[in-house]
Structures are given as structure tokens and as C-alpha cells.
Design a protein around this motif. Structure first.
Motif, PDB file in Angstrom:
ATOM      1  N   THR A  21     -15.648 -21.142 -81.088  1.00 30.40           N
ATOM      2  CA  THR A  21     -16.548 -22.005 -80.320  1.00 30.40           C
ATOM      3  C   THR A  21     -15.760 -22.783 -79.265  1.00 30.40           C
ATOM      4  N   GLN A  50     -15.400 -20.404 -76.447  1.00 30.34           N
ATOM      5  CA  GLN A  50     -16.619 -20.270 -75.648  1.00 30.34           C
ATOM      6  C   GLN A  50     -16.785 -21.441 -74.674  1.00 30.34           C
ATOM      7  N   ALA A  51     -16.623 -22.659 -75.192  1.00 26.90           N
ATOM      8  CA  ALA A  51     -16.815 -23.838 -74.338  1.00 26.90           C
ATOM      9  C   ALA A  51     -15.747 -23.899 -73.243  1.00 26.90           C
ATOM     10  N   ALA A  52     -14.533 -23.463 -73.577  1.00 26.95           N
ATOM     11  CA  ALA A  52     -13.457 -23.507 -72.583  1.00 26.95           C
ATOM     12  C   ALA A  52     -13.608 -22.394 -71.551  1.00 26.95           C
ATOM     13  N   ARG A  70     -16.500 -21.463 -70.518  1.00 20.00           N
ATOM     14  CA  ARG A  70     -17.548 -22.009 -69.668  1.00 20.00           C
ATOM     15  C   ARG A  70     -16.986 -23.067 -68.702  1.00 20.00           C
ATOM     16  N   SER A  71     -16.091 -23.924 -69.208  1.00 17.74           N
ATOM     17  CA  SER A  71     -15.546 -24.995 -68.351  1.00 17.74           C
ATOM     18  C   SER A  71     -14.439 -24.491 -67.434  1.00 17.74           C
ATOM     19  N   ASP A  89     -21.395 -16.655 -77.655  1.00 15.14           N
ATOM     20  CA  ASP A  89     -22.298 -15.982 -76.718  1.00 15.14           C
ATOM     21  C   ASP A  89     -21.705 -14.663 -76.195  1.00 15.14           C
ATOM     22  N   ALA A 105     -18.022 -30.130 -71.436  1.00 16.92           N
ATOM     23  CA  ALA A 105     -17.888 -28.680 -71.582  1.00 16.92           C
ATOM     24  C   ALA A 105     -18.538 -28.210 -72.875  1.00 16.92           C
ATOM     25  N   GLN A 106     -18.310 -28.942 -73.950  1.00 19.71           N
ATOM     26  CA  GLN A 106     -18.857 -28.519 -75.243  1.00 19.71           C
ATOM     27  C   GLN A 106     -20.388 -28.616 -75.255  1.00 19.71           C
ATOM     28  N   ALA A 132     -22.342 -28.528 -72.616  1.00 21.21           N
ATOM     29  CA  ALA A 132     -22.869 -27.508 -71.701  1.00 21.21           C
ATOM     30  C   ALA A 132     -22.994 -26.170 -72.412  1.00 21.21           C
ATOM     31  N   SER A 133     -22.045 -25.906 -73.333  1.00 19.66           N
ATOM     32  CA  SER A 133     -22.018 -24.607 -73.980  1.00 19.66           C
ATOM     33  C   SER A 133     -22.875 -24.558 -75.237  1.00 19.66           C
ATOM     34  N   PHE A 134     -22.917 -25.647 -75.996  1.00 16.34           N
ATOM     35  CA  PHE A 134     -23.597 -25.608 -77.302  1.00 16.34           C
ATOM     36  C   PHE A 134     -24.785 -26.559 -77.403  1.00 16.34           C
TER      37      PHE A 134
END
Lengths: 425, 425
Positions: free
Chosen positions: A13, A16-18, A20-21, A76, B212-213, B215-217
Motif C-alpha cells: 500500500t 501504491q500511494a508513492a 501515485r505521489s 490497484d 498522498a495516502q 489520494a490513493s486510499f
């Protein structure tokens, strides 16, 4: 078999967030170190690095792993696409197996993008927390045993795969052999063992059991003599095998007293060369207490497989530096209460005093190389390719040498502080 | 992959000598039991039986295993011939997973010829000593946590494969989920996790990391709030996620005090439904001490993966009966000092008192079935075929029921004696 799912959910997770950022692609440095040596130990012993290298080569998200992650919506589709192509392409440096370590020693350093390095946290820590704990306990036992050999026989006391790693770590720390056949097969460690009480109980008499064992393995075998009455068993054993009887094993009672009696009995029967092996919940303290007893070898099970009170090494995997938005590598460290961390990519040296003994663990971010110092960090993987693999006997020899360089206080079995101080430059 | 070499060397040498003497083909009964509950525990929890059944199906000596044994001269050619045809064809009975056990409870009974049953000792004990130790510790934690869920997150503190078994055993004992993805894949256990400190440190600010977190989750995620300053982090978290923020995690400091402050802060910001999850070296004692704190869930790592001070369950695998030369099944037991064993194939029942609570563990060789008693031993494998496999949720439900039947003293966390006495009839 893929090792990729031997991983904590949150590594994925975070990825995924990183992703995205955009921060996922920043260069990052993670270090494995222990904030303290649990159990009041004087030093730790590095082990597991070779297994890390083996398992990273199998750290791939194949169809089966991706299908699981998709079905359970762990991450995702963009992240799954990244994972299906994943292959660690960075660099790994570290202390070599068998080396001693101290609080804050950076025993493994992983450099890559955040995305590729963060994923390895769980697997690397699992391997090294286990194997270092075992090797650190085992080293105390081989110190206590001196020249007497120790058989590792703890397989039944730990997870069936941990048992194989236990045999490997104990061998690095100087154990002579293991009961575990898989460790013999995978790592070439000598295996040993003859019989349990069940074998004696199976037969109609102890005599019949001994006869069967000698008929099959010769007089050089090791007979287990405490199923019924020890003195009677020793008499029968020498009667059947003659003075060439290899060894007897005692697995219960007051081992020092029993060994003394059995030695006298064996000598009185002319079996001067028959060895005495003792087992039964031995740990480093019990081994030390048997130093003056006429014992020729030890078998150690539970205590080595469980780290003798310290089943895990308290190693952590921390981000110590990462690329900034402007492309510069910057030291980072959290400020959580009671969990000290130091930012910056480290080098490590062991300083040697005039007597030839280690006196300081020097951790530096300065880039300067001190004089009269042993450099501790070596390349293990470069651009994703293993460069630091070595045969197990090399690690075993290094352990013996590393321990011989420590000050004598390092061999004290009581609780205390690290044998040498860690200094930061 | 074959599990056959996850075996002690001496099981095979005993086999060789017994094949030579002819005793190998005698019928034999082995039992798995604990002479005592280590750590002053009040009860143990059975776990690992399902894994035993899985791994026995892969306990085969194939070409690779036979070649290793031949090359290293572990046993002779007659024994290798026996092994290459080996397939356990006997019966296995035992307590079902999740059930409580006490000193001397025969939690697994293996019946077959000596040859086929002795070979299984190491693997069975490895699995059950590990898994029972974990489940027994985990059960204390779920008792202490009451209705609050616990996430198992100890993978990094134990051998990488033991980590998977740890998640399974903890789930049986009532943990809600695990961080370990392989446990999710192999056993269908819910997995959980969001982010570590490294994720915050990776970004240029905590705010950027939280953005970031989220935005993603989404706002329902769990944000880790102790990388720098907790109060500042909570303020930022609610500002960014709004009052729908799922949870915050606190991983350092005085957790009771921190949870109290964070709860007040969250409420003052209108985030009444935002949960508080605490982690950081929790064990059953720390969980109990947090009972009055405004905590909504726990994450437990090191202590569950290491059995909270009892990393192995002290289970042994003992020959209790075997065929005589005249074909009769006879009880046997060794007389080794300080290692009590009772011969004979056992049955086991839990006697229930008028209040509906367990009051005695009855172990009997009489064949008589007591009244008002729960029979504990069930068939698991008959003629080498698995008959006792069951889904993991069934074991989890059984654990909850078994604990609810125990007297209240069983839930005391202090050291003591078994919650109910074991009686022999």
C-alpha cells in the motif's frame, strides 16, 4: 517458489500511494541495524545474509501472486502492473556472515528507488532477525563448549523451515553438525544422530535394542544409556560392543554427576576411548557448568532453536536517506519517542587497539577511512546482481576470527552492555 | 516440494537398525503431549494439526532425497529401498485445532508400524511445537483485548515461513487479521496494513505524505501519526481527510496517555468516529493495561511471533505402546530421571461441572466413556487418508467456545498452574 508474498500488506500500500505521489521513484537508502542487543548480550553475530541473497532472486510477483493481490484488492491495477515487472535492480551492502555486530551497526544497507527497496523490508527482516538471533545464541554456546563439539538438534522445537535455518546459523557460529537432514542437503552441513528412547522401548529388552543398533552400525555407534538404569545400560553396552564402543549418550538427570560416574565405569571396563555425549535442555550456562565434567560432546536443541531467551534479534529496517524533489540525497530520521534513529548512509569500521583486540565500532557518514581499522561493509549485490555470495565454511571461519578479536569481556555469559562501544563520526 | 528431509538424522538410523532386527514392522503407538505448560500458563491451544495433514501428504522420499541420503551414507541400501516406497498408511487421531489442552493431554496419536510412525516425529513436533506455542500466546492476547480486534504483524520478527504459520495460529486464537500476504493467499486470512514511518520520511513533509495516502486510499485509511509530533500530525490528518478519517495509528511512547490525548483531540476536531489503533511491542500484559484507554484496535508483532516468552510448546512424541514378539500390543514408557511418561494408548475427555464449566481433563486407557464429558480425540487420518481436514474458521470458532468453557481462572495472565487438573483413569 516465489518469496514475494512473504511480505507485509503495508509495503504494497505504501508502494501504491508513492507511485501515485511520484515519490516512489526517489532514490532511497534503507539500513538494517539493532538499536540495542536484547538479553544483555555482549555482541551479536551476523547470519542470514546468504539466505537473503538466495531469496531475493526468487522475489518475483508471478501470475499466481498478482491474481491473489487483484482478487483481494490489496492494491490497484497500476501497482499490479509495476509489481508484475518488479525485479530489484539496486545495490546491497553489508557485514558478512559470521561477523560480530553491536548496537547501531549497519549490518545491511539497501540502495535503490523507494519503490524497489521498501518492498524488501519484511523478507529481509524475517530472515535476519531469525538467523542473527540463532547465531548470536549459538556463539555463546560454542564459546562455553571450547574445543568440545556441539550437535545442533533443535529441529523439533521450532517451525519446520526455521529448523533448517537454525542449523545453518548454528553452523556459522561454530556448531559441529546438525540433526536436520534438509540442512545437510541444502547447505552441506554434516548431519548426525543414532537413536532415541523409542528405539530401546521398541525392543523386548535394552540388550536387544543395543544388539540391533550395533549389528547395523558397528561398535563405533553412540548408544543411548538412560532409558532404564544408566549403570546397567553402560555395562550391557560395553559387553556387547567391546571397548571400541564409540560413545554413550546421557539425556536426563544431573549430567555432571552422571558423566563422572559413567566415565569411571567406562574406564573400569577398559573402554577408555568411548566418548560421553550429553543432551537434555542444555544451554550456554549448562554447557559452561559442565566444563570440568568428563564430557566429550554436547547436543543442544531447544535453547539454540529459540535463541536461548532471545528468539528475535530486534533488527529494524529504516529509511536513512532519500532523494529530495531537487534530486539531492538527504538524510532522514523519525523522531518517535524512545526509538532513536540516525539519518544518513553509513560506513562501519572496527577499530583495533595495540593488543590486537577490537575496541570500538565506528559508524561514520564522513567518508573518511580511519587507520588500523577493519572495514566491515562489503558489496553483496550490485545493480541487482549478487556479488557477495560465499561458501558457508568462509562464514564459519570468519565467526571464529571475529570472536577471537573481541575483548575477553565479550565472552562473559551474564547480562551486560555491548563488549565494545559504538561511536559515531 | 517434499517435506521428508525436514527430519532428524536419527529417525532414519533407528529405522535402519529396526529393519535389520525385524522390530521395524511391529505395530506402534506414538503420542504427542506436553509434560507441563511452560511459562506457568493456565492452558495451551492446539494448532498446527491442519498443517501436519498437509505436510504429511508431501512426506515422500523422491529421487532427490534418496540421492542425498545415499551420497552421504546416512542409511544403507535396504533402508533406502524402504524409504523410496514410503507412504504413511496408518491412523492419526487427535484434538482438533482451537481446542484447549493441559499437561499430558494426548493432542495427537499416531498409530502404524514403528517404521512408518517413527519417521514422522520431527516434522510433527516442529509444526505443533511452533503453532501451539503461537496459538497459546495469541489466545491470552485476544482474551486481554476483549472485543477489540488485533492485527497480527509479527512477520518481520520470525523466520519468513514461520511468519505464515504464525498468522494462521494467531487467527485460530481469535486475531482479526494479519499483515502477512502469504497467509492471506494460502489460508484466506484477512490481511491489513497501510503505511510505515518510511512513507512519511520519503515525502518532503508529513502533510505531503498524508495527502498522498489519502489520494490513493481515501479518507477511510489509517494514518500513522507519530513520525514527528503526534498532535501536529493528528491536526494535519483531520484537516486533510475530514472527520471521516478512518483511523490513526500510534506506534511509540506511553500508549495509554497518547491514546487519551489523541481521542480528546480527535473529538475536539469532530472526528468522533475516527478509530485509534496502537502498536509498539504490545503483549498480553500491555493490552490488558490498555483496557481502560480509548483504543479501538491493537497491532501485535514480536510477542505473538515469539510466543510471548514461550517460543516452543514443550511437546514431545513418545512411544506409548508397541507390539510384542507374540503380537500383543503392550504399553511402554521410559524411566529416565525427571521425564515422566505414561504408557498405553489414551482416550481423553473434558469433564464439565454443573455450572457448565470444564473441571477436569480425564486421560484414560480403560475404554470406558465418562458421562457429561466432551470427547476430545477425533480421527484425522485413517489408513493414510486424511479424514479430519476442516476449514480454518471452524478451528477459530472452536477456540472461542473452548475458552468460554474454561473456568475464569484460566484467563489470569500471571504464572500459575493449569486451570483444570489432569486425571488419569
Amino acid at each position: 517458489m516465489s518469496t514475494a508474498l512473504l511480505t507485509d500488506h503495508y509495503e504494497l500500500t505504501m508502494l501504491q500511494a508513492a507511485l501515485r505521489s511520484g515519490a516512489a521513484h526517489r532514490r532511497a537508502v534503507f539500513e538494517v541495524f539493532a538499536r540495542h542487543l536484547p538479553g544483555g548480550r555482549r555482541y551479536g553475530v551476523v547470519a542470514g545474509t546468504g539466505r537473503v541473497l538466495d531469496e531475493l532472486e526468487r522475489f518475483r510477483f508471478g501470475d499466481e501472486e498478482i491474481a491473489f493481490l487483484r482478487e483481494h484488492r490489496v492494491v490497484d491495477d497500476d501497482t499490479l502492473a509495476f509489481l508484475s515487472e518488479y525485479r530489484f535492480s539496486g545495490d546491497i551492502y553489508g557485514y558478512r556472515e559470521g561477523e560480530a555486530y553491536f548496537p547501531a551497526s549497519p549490518i545491511l544497507i539497501v540502495e535503490g528507488t523507494f519503490a524497489e527497496a521498501v518492498l524488501l523490508e519484511t523478507l529481509i527482516l524475517s530472515i535476519m532477525n531469525h538467523d542473527c538471533a540463532i547465531a548470536s545464541a549459538a556463539s555463546r554456546m560454542t564459546n562455553a563448549a571450547g574445543k568440545r563439539p556441539i550437535i545442533e538438534m533443535g529441529s523439533r522445537r521450532t517451525h519446520e523451515q526455521a529448523a533448517v535455518a537454525t542449523a545453518r546459523a548454528a553452523y556459522i557460529a561454530g556448531f559441529a553438525s546438525t540433526s536436520n537432514l534438509m540442512a545437510g542437503h541444502l547447505y552441506g552441513i554434516p548431519t548426525a544422530g543414532t537413536a532415541a528412547h523409542a528405539f530401546t522401548l521398541l525392543h523386548d529388552s535394552e540388550r536387544a535394542a543395543f544388539e540391533a543398533q550395533i549389528a547395523s552400525f558397528g561398535a563405533e555407534t553412540t548408544l543411548l544409556v538412560d532409558t532404564y538404569d544408566v549403570a546397567e545400560a553402560v555395562r550391557t553396552a560395553v559387553e556387547l560392543a567391546g571397548p571400541r564402543l564409540g560413545a554413550v549418550r546421557i539425556d536426563s538427570g544431573d549430567l555432571a554427576a552422571a558423566a563422572q560416574e559413567v566415565r569411571e565405569q567406562l574406564d573400569s571396563l577398559g573402554a577408555f576411548d568411548t566418548r560421553i555425549v550429553v543432551t537434555s535442555d542444555l544451554d550456554e550456562y549448562a554447557i559452561a557448568a559442565l566444563a570440568a565434567a568428563p564430557v566429550d560432546g554436547y547436543g543442544v536443541g531447544t535453547s539454540v532453536a529459540t535463541g536461548s531467551g532471545v528468539p528475535t534479534a530486534a533488527l529494524v529496517y529504516k529509511l536513512v536517506a532519500r532523494e529530495t524533489a531537487t534530486g539531492k540525497l538527504e538524510a532522514v530520521a523519525k523522531r518517535s519517542v524512545g526509538k532513536p534513529s540516525r539519518g544518513g548512509r553509513k560506513e562501519a569500521y572496527r577499530l583495533i587497539d595495540r593488543s590486537g583486540h577490537a575496541d570500538t565500532e565506528l559508524i561514520t557518514t564522513s567518508g573518511l577511512i580511519p587507520e588500523d581499522a577493519i572495514p566491515l561493509i562489503r558489496p553483496l549485490m550490485i545493480d541487482g546482481e549478487v556479488v557477495g555470495r560465499e561458501p558457508l565454511p568462509a562464514a564459519r571461519a570468519r565467526h571464529a576470527e571475529a570472536v577471537s578479536l573481541l575483548p575477553l569481556e565479550a565472552l562473559h555469559l551474564g547480562r551486560g552492555y555491548a563488549a565494545i562501544p559504538t561511536e559515531f563520526a
